[in-house]
Structure formats: C-alpha cells, structure tokens
Design a protein around this motif. Structure first.
Motif, PDB file in Angstrom:
ATOM      1  N   UNK A   1      68.387  40.865  43.249  1.00 46.68           N
ATOM      2  CA  UNK A   1      67.406  40.616  42.209  1.00 46.68           C
ATOM      3  C   UNK A   1      66.030  40.462  42.842  1.00 46.68           C
ATOM      4  N   UNK A   2      65.033  40.818  42.073  1.00 42.94           N
ATOM      5  CA  UNK A   2      63.659  40.688  42.549  1.00 42.94           C
ATOM      6  C   UNK A   2      62.727  40.528  41.361  1.00 42.94           C
ATOM      7  N   UNK A   3      61.528  40.191  41.634  1.00 42.57           N
ATOM      8  CA  UNK A   3      60.475  40.118  40.624  1.00 42.57           C
ATOM      9  C   UNK A   3      59.394  41.119  40.991  1.00 42.57           C
ATOM     10  N   UNK A   4      58.605  41.506  39.997  1.00 38.73           N
ATOM     11  CA  UNK A   4      57.441  42.359  40.235  1.00 38.73           C
ATOM     12  C   UNK A   4      56.209  41.626  39.719  1.00 38.73           C
ATOM     13  N   UNK A   5      55.061  41.926  40.290  1.00 31.66           N
ATOM     14  CA  UNK A   5      53.815  41.339  39.819  1.00 31.66           C
ATOM     15  C   UNK A   5      53.380  42.112  38.586  1.00 31.66           C
ATOM     16  N   UNK A   6      53.343  41.429  37.457  1.00 31.63           N
ATOM     17  CA  UNK A   6      52.941  42.067  36.196  1.00 31.63           C
ATOM     18  C   UNK A   6      51.435  41.976  35.993  1.00 31.63           C
ATOM     19  N   UNK A   7      50.873  40.793  36.253  1.00 33.60           N
ATOM     20  CA  UNK A   7      49.435  40.568  36.104  1.00 33.60           C
ATOM     21  C   UNK A   7      48.901  39.854  37.343  1.00 33.60           C
ATOM     22  N   UNK A   8      47.665  40.134  37.658  1.00 34.01           N
ATOM     23  CA  UNK A   8      46.875  39.282  38.533  1.00 34.01           C
ATOM     24  C   UNK A   8      45.840  38.676  37.598  1.00 34.01           C
ATOM     25  N   UNK A   9      45.856  37.354  37.485  1.00 33.27           N
ATOM     26  CA  UNK A   9      45.039  36.671  36.490  1.00 33.27           C
ATOM     27  C   UNK A   9      43.784  36.088  37.121  1.00 33.27           C
ATOM     28  N   UNK A  10      42.651  36.347  36.483  1.00 28.01           N
ATOM     29  CA  UNK A  10      41.385  35.763  36.898  1.00 28.01           C
ATOM     30  C   UNK A  10      40.905  34.856  35.782  1.00 28.01           C
ATOM     31  N   UNK A  11      40.586  33.613  36.141  1.00 31.16           N
ATOM     32  CA  UNK A  11      40.102  32.661  35.156  1.00 31.16           C
ATOM     33  C   UNK A  11      38.669  32.980  34.764  1.00 31.16           C
ATOM     34  N   UNK A  12      38.369  32.687  33.534  1.00 27.95           N
ATOM     35  CA  UNK A  12      37.051  32.954  32.986  1.00 27.95           C
ATOM     36  C   UNK A  12      36.594  31.703  32.248  1.00 27.95           C
ATOM     37  N   UNK A  13      35.795  30.871  32.928  1.00 30.14           N
ATOM     38  CA  UNK A  13      35.322  29.617  32.339  1.00 30.14           C
ATOM     39  C   UNK A  13      34.002  29.798  31.617  1.00 30.14           C
ATOM     40  N   UNK A  14      33.734  28.884  30.693  1.00 33.19           N
ATOM     41  CA  UNK A  14      32.500  28.919  29.918  1.00 33.19           C
ATOM     42  C   UNK A  14      31.311  28.944  30.874  1.00 33.19           C
ATOM     43  N   UNK A  15      30.293  29.680  30.565  1.00 34.14           N
ATOM     44  CA  UNK A  15      30.015  30.392  29.318  1.00 34.14           C
ATOM     45  C   UNK A  15      30.490  31.845  29.334  1.00 34.14           C
ATOM     46  N   UNK A  16      31.284  32.221  30.316  1.00 29.16           N
ATOM     47  CA  UNK A  16      31.706  33.613  30.461  1.00 29.16           C
ATOM     48  C   UNK A  16      32.827  33.953  29.489  1.00 29.16           C
ATOM     49  N   UNK A  17      32.801  35.190  29.013  1.00 28.62           N
ATOM     50  CA  UNK A  17      33.792  35.682  28.064  1.00 28.62           C
ATOM     51  C   UNK A  17      34.792  36.601  28.760  1.00 28.62           C
ATOM     52  N   UNK A  18      36.083  36.424  28.497  1.00 33.81           N
ATOM     53  CA  UNK A  18      37.077  37.301  29.109  1.00 33.81           C
ATOM     54  C   UNK A  18      36.808  38.790  28.871  1.00 33.81           C
ATOM     55  N   UNK A  19      36.401  39.151  27.666  1.00 36.75           N
ATOM     56  CA  UNK A  19      36.165  40.562  27.362  1.00 36.75           C
ATOM     57  C   UNK A  19      35.024  41.116  28.212  1.00 36.75           C
ATOM     58  N   UNK A  20      33.944  40.344  28.352  1.00 36.19           N
ATOM     59  CA  UNK A  20      32.807  40.790  29.161  1.00 36.19           C
ATOM     60  C   UNK A  20      33.199  40.936  30.630  1.00 36.19           C
ATOM     61  N   UNK A  21      33.998  39.998  31.130  1.00 34.61           N
ATOM     62  CA  UNK A  21      34.458  40.087  32.508  1.00 34.61           C
ATOM     63  C   UNK A  21      35.361  41.304  32.691  1.00 34.61           C
ATOM     64  N   UNK A  22      36.200  41.584  31.708  1.00 31.75           N
ATOM     65  CA  UNK A  22      37.056  42.778  31.763  1.00 31.75           C
ATOM     66  C   UNK A  22      36.200  44.045  31.782  1.00 31.75           C
ATOM     67  N   UNK A  23      35.098  44.069  31.035  1.00 29.03           N
ATOM     68  CA  UNK A  23      34.213  45.235  31.040  1.00 29.03           C
ATOM     69  C   UNK A  23      33.599  45.449  32.425  1.00 29.03           C
TER      70      UNK A  23
END
Length: 139
Positions: A1-23
């Motif tokens: 059995x094994x796992x795969x990395x599905x996401x690498x998550x980056x935190x987005x704290x105020x005042x930054x918006x996740x959508x803008x950071x994704x852009x």
C-alpha cells in the motif's frame, strides 16, 4: 500500500484571496485555475496537465504568514534561464527574498509570492546540462 500526493497546499491569510493567489501561480506555472473555482472561494486549485504532479491548492486561513522561513517550499526549474525567470516572476508580482547564486553561475534565488509564501528558482535544465551538474544541491 502507498499514498500519493494529491495537493500541495499553500495558506492564504488576510488580506490575500485564494483566487488571486491561484491566478498568480497560474501565470507562473502555466496551469489553469480549476474551472469549478471562483473568486471568493475558501479553497482554489490549479489543475496541472494530466500526469504532471499534484494540484496546488490555495486555502484561506485566518492569520498571516508568521515571520519565519517556510517549513516546506516549492523549487522551480524554469524553461527560461534562471535569471530571466526571476525577472519574469518579479514582474508578475513576486518579491525578492534572498540571492543564493554563486560566482560560478550555480545556485538559486529565493522569491515570495504575493501572500509571502517563499519559493526558489533554480537553474534551467539547459543551464544544468551546460555544466553537467544536474545533481547539484539547489534551493
């Protein structure tokens, strides 16, 4: 059995918006923002081409980045030269953090995205091949 990395998550704290950071990261990597994600979402992902690794996921958090170095960060290997890519990323809104380039042309540059998540820009594959050094320790 094994796992795969599905996401690498980056935190987005105020005042930054996740959508803008994704852009921002969409322009850096050339991967589109997930078509189901919209401005105002608390989590926004980038959809890499099939088979090209995990999704980058930008998640809203209540606090800003602490004034310490990231415990995990991305190392980018550009298609352009390292130095040309640094200039391109600075023009997109990245900020300069640290210069680890050496006199012999090796090394990397540490930048931060608009939410202060640090990442490194290494030499391109062509630059590494020119010095036959593709195993060197980078950022």
């Amino acid at each position: 059995m094994k796992s795969v990395v599905r996401h690498v998550t980056l935190n987005c704290g105020a005042p930054h918006e996740p959508y803008d950071l994704a852009l921002f990261w969409s322009q850096v990597l050339g991967h589109p923002v997930d078509e189901e994600d919209v401005p105002g979402d608390d989590a926004v992902g980038l959809a890499p081409p099939e088979g090209e690794g995990p999704t980058l996921l930008f998640v809203r958090v209540p606090d800003g980045k602490p004034a310490v170095r990231n415990r995990v960060h991305l190392d980018l290997q550009p298609e352009l030269s390292r130095d040309a890519e640094v200039e391109r990323l600075l023009a997109l809104g990245a900020s300069f953090v640290d210069d680890q380039r050496t006199e012999d042309g090796k090394g990397w540059v540490v930048l931060a995205d608009p939410a202060d998540n640090e990442f490194c820009v290494e030499r391109s594959a062509a630059e590494r091949a020119a010095t036959k050094d593709d195993d060197e320790d980078e950022g």
